[in-house]
Write a protein that holds these residues in place. Sequence first.
Motif, PDB file in Angstrom:
ATOM      1  N   ASN A  67       0.909  -1.276   0.188  1.00  0.00           N
ATOM      2  CA  ASN A  67      -0.131   0.128   0.118  1.00  0.00           C
ATOM      3  C   ASN A  67       0.738   1.209  -0.211  1.00  0.00           C
ATOM      4  O   ASN A  67       1.921   1.167  -0.085  1.00  0.00           O
ATOM      5  N   SER A  68       0.169   2.347   0.073  1.00  0.00           N
ATOM      6  CA  SER A  68       0.833   3.575   0.144  1.00  0.00           C
ATOM      7  C   SER A  68       1.919   3.825   1.073  1.00  0.00           C
ATOM      8  O   SER A  68       3.200   4.116   1.015  1.00  0.00           O
ATOM      9  N   ALA A  69       1.820   3.160   2.313  1.00  0.00           N
ATOM     10  CA  ALA A  69       2.559   3.314   3.438  1.00  0.00           C
ATOM     11  C   ALA A  69       3.712   2.508   3.222  1.00  0.00           C
ATOM     12  O   ALA A  69       5.006   2.900   3.513  1.00  0.00           O
ATOM     13  N   ASP A  70       3.819   1.253   2.412  1.00  0.00           N
ATOM     14  CA  ASP A  70       4.859   0.563   2.307  1.00  0.00           C
ATOM     15  C   ASP A  70       5.691   1.244   0.932  1.00  0.00           C
ATOM     16  O   ASP A  70       6.672   1.220   1.237  1.00  0.00           O
ATOM     17  N   VAL A  71       5.091   1.989   0.004  1.00  0.00           N
ATOM     18  CA  VAL A  71       5.828   2.617  -0.750  1.00  0.00           C
ATOM     19  C   VAL A  71       6.716   3.636  -0.277  1.00  0.00           C
ATOM     20  O   VAL A  71       8.116   3.689  -0.547  1.00  0.00           O
ATOM     21  N   VAL A  72       6.400   4.520   0.631  1.00  0.00           N
ATOM     22  CA  VAL A  72       6.869   5.327   1.195  1.00  0.00           C
ATOM     23  C   VAL A  72       8.000   4.802   2.071  1.00  0.00           C
ATOM     24  O   VAL A  72       9.181   5.184   2.179  1.00  0.00           O
ATOM     25  N   LYS A  73       7.866   3.886   3.018  1.00  0.00           N
ATOM     26  CA  LYS A  73       8.652   3.503   3.973  1.00  0.00           C
ATOM     27  C   LYS A  73       9.700   2.848   3.251  1.00  0.00           C
ATOM     28  O   LYS A  73      10.948   3.047   3.662  1.00  0.00           O
ATOM     29  N   HIS A  74       9.419   1.700   2.400  1.00  0.00           N
ATOM     30  CA  HIS A  74      10.725   1.124   1.546  1.00  0.00           C
ATOM     31  C   HIS A  74      11.431   1.984   0.772  1.00  0.00           C
ATOM     32  O   HIS A  74      12.587   1.880   0.604  1.00  0.00           O
ATOM     33  N   SER A  75      10.834   3.118   0.110  1.00  0.00           N
ATOM     34  CA  SER A  75      11.559   4.021  -0.733  1.00  0.00           C
ATOM     35  C   SER A  75      12.583   4.569   0.188  1.00  0.00           C
ATOM     36  O   SER A  75      13.662   4.968  -0.046  1.00  0.00           O
ATOM     37  N   LEU A  76      12.045   5.237   1.280  1.00  0.00           N
ATOM     38  CA  LEU A  76      12.937   5.791   2.261  1.00  0.00           C
ATOM     39  C   LEU A  76      13.998   4.942   2.973  1.00  0.00           C
ATOM     40  O   LEU A  76      15.113   5.549   3.261  1.00  0.00           O
ATOM     41  N   LEU A  77      13.667   3.871   3.196  1.00  0.00           N
ATOM     42  CA  LEU A  77      14.585   2.762   3.890  1.00  0.00           C
ATOM     43  C   LEU A  77      15.966   2.517   2.745  1.00  0.00           C
ATOM     44  O   LEU A  77      16.899   2.635   3.260  1.00  0.00           O
ATOM     45  N   ILE A  78      15.433   2.504   1.868  1.00  0.00           N
ATOM     46  CA  ILE A  78      16.414   2.139   0.692  1.00  0.00           C
ATOM     47  C   ILE A  78      17.291   3.336   0.482  1.00  0.00           C
ATOM     48  O   ILE A  78      18.645   3.352   0.284  1.00  0.00           O
ATOM     49  N   ALA A  79      16.724   4.551   0.454  1.00  0.00           N
ATOM     50  CA  ALA A  79      17.724   5.838   0.350  1.00  0.00           C
ATOM     51  C   ALA A  79      18.378   6.012   1.702  1.00  0.00           C
ATOM     52  O   ALA A  79      19.548   6.215   1.505  1.00  0.00           O
ATOM     53  N   LEU A  80      17.939   5.435   2.630  1.00  0.00           N
ATOM     54  CA  LEU A  80      18.720   5.975   4.004  1.00  0.00           C
ATOM     55  C   LEU A  80      19.864   4.966   3.981  1.00  0.00           C
ATOM     56  O   LEU A  80      21.010   5.330   4.521  1.00  0.00           O
ATOM     57  N   VAL A  81      19.637   3.546   3.668  1.00  0.00           N
ATOM     58  CA  VAL A  81      20.838   2.732   3.886  1.00  0.00           C
ATOM     59  C   VAL A  81      21.962   3.018   2.648  1.00  0.00           C
ATOM     60  O   VAL A  81      22.946   2.997   2.978  1.00  0.00           O
ATOM     61  N   ARG A  82      21.352   3.455   1.569  1.00  0.00           N
ATOM     62  CA  ARG A  82      22.335   3.756   0.381  1.00  0.00           C
ATOM     63  C   ARG A  82      23.227   5.141   0.912  1.00  0.00           C
ATOM     64  O   ARG A  82      24.544   5.086   0.876  1.00  0.00           O
ATOM     65  N   ALA A  83      22.707   5.741   1.537  1.00  0.00           N
ATOM     66  CA  ALA A  83      23.296   7.265   2.194  1.00  0.00           C
ATOM     67  C   ALA A  83      24.424   6.650   3.046  1.00  0.00           C
ATOM     68  O   ALA A  83      25.513   7.069   3.025  1.00  0.00           O
ATOM     69  N   LEU A  84      23.980   5.708   3.934  1.00  0.00           N
ATOM     70  CA  LEU A  84      25.114   5.276   5.040  1.00  0.00           C
ATOM     71  C   LEU A  84      26.097   4.273   4.327  1.00  0.00           C
ATOM     72  O   LEU A  84      27.229   4.161   4.825  1.00  0.00           O
ATOM     73  N   GLN A  85      25.836   4.011   3.194  1.00  0.00           N
ATOM     74  CA  GLN A  85      26.746   3.100   2.334  1.00  0.00           C
ATOM     75  C   GLN A  85      27.716   3.793   1.710  1.00  0.00           C
ATOM     76  O   GLN A  85      28.820   3.104   0.983  1.00  0.00           O
ATOM     77  N   GLN A  86      27.672   5.091   1.596  1.00  0.00           N
ATOM     78  CA  GLN A  86      28.506   5.754   1.024  1.00  0.00           C
ATOM     79  C   GLN A  86      29.837   5.528   1.608  1.00  0.00           C
ATOM     80  O   GLN A  86      30.987   5.999   1.041  1.00  0.00           O
ATOM     81  N   LYS A  87      30.037   5.427   2.904  1.00  0.00           N
ATOM     82  CA  LYS A  87      31.166   4.890   3.583  1.00  0.00           C
ATOM     83  C   LYS A  87      31.328   3.455   3.492  1.00  0.00           C
ATOM     84  O   LYS A  87      30.370   2.637   3.737  1.00  0.00           O
ATOM     85  N   GLN A  88      32.527   2.827   3.500  1.00  0.00           N
ATOM     86  CA  GLN A  88      32.670   1.449   3.316  1.00  0.00           C
ATOM     87  C   GLN A  88      32.670   0.818   4.699  1.00  0.00           C
ATOM     88  O   GLN A  88      32.449  -0.544   4.323  1.00  0.00           O
TER      89      GLN A  88
END
Length: 276
Positions: free
Chosen positions: A11-32
Amino acid sequence: MNYRHSFHAGNSADVVKHSLLIALVRALQQKQSALTLIDTHAGRGLYDLNGDEAQRTGEATQGVMRAFADPNPLLNDYRAAVQAVNVGAELHLYPGSPQVLAQLLRPQDFLVLNEKHPEDVYALRSAMRDTSAAVHERDAYELWLAMVPPRTARGVVVVDPPYEQPDERARITATLAAACRKWAHGVTVIWYPLKERPTHAQWKHQLRKLGIPKLLSVEHWLYDIDQPGIYNGAGLYIVNPPYAFTQALPPLLEALRATLAPGGHRGEITANWLGD
């Protein structure tokens, strides 16, 4: 409020939650350096969009189906995560947060999943059998405190309960306070449904009193005017979000708002520091 994942998958909540989770983890992974990802209420891990529970609500048509119909490239990472668990163009399955997080793992990262319900944890182990995830069957709040700080220097705790119990918000507040004392620089993501503004405002006040220096509130309201007695949207509290994530957030939020706005409504999605 009882928010069981299987009824609301995609549902819409999953779209927002998972979009932001992906962006958050990817941002943290800019460090090795390695990350430990911990999901305290992991659910089943994978959901059948053609199953009785998902079909009973039909909420995926206003969520993931809309995201796939929208060509906005800012949603590409989200769409890729959903497509990864499906074969062909038609969507039959929806990945829960455990599957989304597993797709993001680098060789140096770790994934810890927890689910208390016996039937769900059985399904979770099956859904995650081809991953390196460690699966626990424990009380979510006990596990949350036991797992922080993680063995790696950095990590993320995802707290996504069904809000079945009347004291759920109080337990989250108390456990968050204790976890922050143990792991002040840790990143925590708390999902919550938006139904009644007074209840939500009271909880936000309690969280503000914890005095957490960096606590971001992201709220997605579907309707221009609250609809009494029904689900009006969802939000995320994010403790210690990385700078790269917050800087990239505004255009992503606008893309999500535009994609998910119900017919006749503009909707609203905001990100504010809780101290503001």
